[in-house]
Design a protein around this motif. Structure first.
Motif, PDB file in Angstrom:
ATOM      1  N   ASP A  92       5.693  60.968 -49.138  1.00 38.22           N
ATOM      2  CA  ASP A  92       5.921  61.882 -50.263  1.00 38.22           C
ATOM      3  C   ASP A  92       5.703  61.161 -51.573  1.00 38.22           C
ATOM      4  OD1 ASP A  92       8.692  61.171 -51.645  1.00 38.22           O
ATOM      5  OD2 ASP A  92       8.977  60.892 -49.482  1.00 38.22           O
ATOM      6  N   ILE A 136       4.457  67.117 -48.722  1.00 41.08           N
ATOM      7  CA  ILE A 136       4.891  66.066 -47.805  1.00 41.08           C
ATOM      8  C   ILE A 136       3.841  65.961 -46.702  1.00 41.08           C
ATOM      9  CG2 ILE A 136       6.709  65.272 -46.241  1.00 41.08           C
ATOM     10  CD1 ILE A 136       8.636  67.199 -47.700  1.00 41.08           C
ATOM     11  N   CYS A 180      12.506  65.501 -44.108  1.00 41.94           N
ATOM     12  CA  CYS A 180      11.818  66.400 -45.043  1.00 41.94           C
ATOM     13  C   CYS A 180      12.812  67.173 -45.909  1.00 41.94           C
ATOM     14  CB  CYS A 180      10.919  67.369 -44.270  1.00 41.94           C
ATOM     15  SG  CYS A 180       9.492  66.567 -43.499  1.00 41.94           S
ATOM     16  N   ILE A 192       9.217  73.281 -43.404  1.00 43.25           N
ATOM     17  CA  ILE A 192       9.706  72.150 -42.605  1.00 43.25           C
ATOM     18  C   ILE A 192       9.682  72.507 -41.124  1.00 43.25           C
ATOM     19  CG2 ILE A 192      11.739  70.768 -42.036  1.00 43.25           C
ATOM     20  CD1 ILE A 192      12.547  70.860 -44.965  1.00 43.25           C
TER      21      ILE A 192
END
Lengths: 111, 144
Positions: free
Chosen positions: B83, B65, B48, B16
């Motif tokens: 996603d 993602i 996220c 992330i």
């Protein structure tokens, strides 16, 4: 990366975090913070002066430790958060529950 | 020519950070100031994290993602986060952070709250088996 150091001034635990507190580092941060609550008198100064980024993952750990400290008649006080970190504390409203000090010394003396 | 960026990360908390910093760089590149760039970084981080934690049920390198950025107009950044978790509209979720209890701080639920507060607009759609969260930020906003 995150580094957490714990030291003591009399019965007050100083938890100093350095780096980023996000979803990848929050667990380690929380473990150190809660450990400091459990280990001593539950009076903790959380020094965030060298934290350059904090997401809500960090907030969650702070709240968990804060509630535990309060249940033990202690407290967690925040010292010297950087502007970006202070913004997160204020956005969440945590600044209405926790005392925030401009320096570590003032936070320690506040106990 | 309209600039655009895209990045696919695995459903990993460590990844992330790369996505969020890439978005911050994109924000600066299209002329957003540091505050706005930081807000974009934080919003993507929160989105996220929620996808991994709640959508995918935890970290899993087989899930991914997609984060795509573009600039629809000068000084604006549009971020689309996609996603394949089960359909979930975060905008209709009632988070604990929305229910301000003056007696004690909520234990969590700040992610969506931050996204709504920090972005100029937030939209959601579910299309072709994927969640799409669209965030737009143009100017520094007063978060007080």
């Amino acid at each position: 990366m995150l580094e957490v150091n714990v030291s003591y001034i009399h019965e007050v635990a100083i938890v100093e975090a350095k780096g980023r507190i996000d979803s990848s580092t929050a667990a380690a941060f929380g473990e150190a913070l809660t450990g400091a609550v459990d280990a001593g008198s539950a009076r903790v100064v959380l020094d965030l002066s060298e934290v350059d980024y904090m997401s809500s993952a960090g907030l969650r750990e702070i709240v968990t430790a804060f509630k535990k400290a309060r249940s033990l008649q202690g407290d967690i006080r925040v010292a010297e958060p950087a502007p970006r970190v202070l913004e997160v504390l204020e956005l969440s409203g945590l600044d209405t529950f926790m005392k925030i000090y401009p320096s570590r010394a003032e936070a320690v003396n506040g106990f | 020519m309209t600039e655009s960026w895209s990045l696919t990360i695995a459903a990993s908390y460590r990844d992330i950070r790369l996505a969020a910093s890439t978005v911050a760089a994109a924000a600066r590149a299209v002329g957003l100031n540091e505050t706005a760039a930081h807000h974009c970084q934080l919003a993507v981080d929160e989105a996220c994290t929620n996808i991994i934690e709640h959508g995918y049920g935890g970290e899993n390198a087989e899930n991914s993602i997609l984060i795509a950025c573009s600039s629809p107009s000068p000084g604006c950044l549009l971020i689309e986060i996609t996603d394949s978790a089960p359909a979930f509209n975060p905008l209709t979720a009632d988070t604990q952070a929305d229910q301000r209890d003056t007696r004690s701080p909520p234990p969590g639920g700040w992610g969506v709250y931050f996204i709504k507060r920090l972005m100029d607009s937030v939209e959601y759609r579910y299309e072709h088996g994927q969640n799409h969260l669209l965030l737009k930020r143009c100017n520094a906003i007063d978060t007080s």
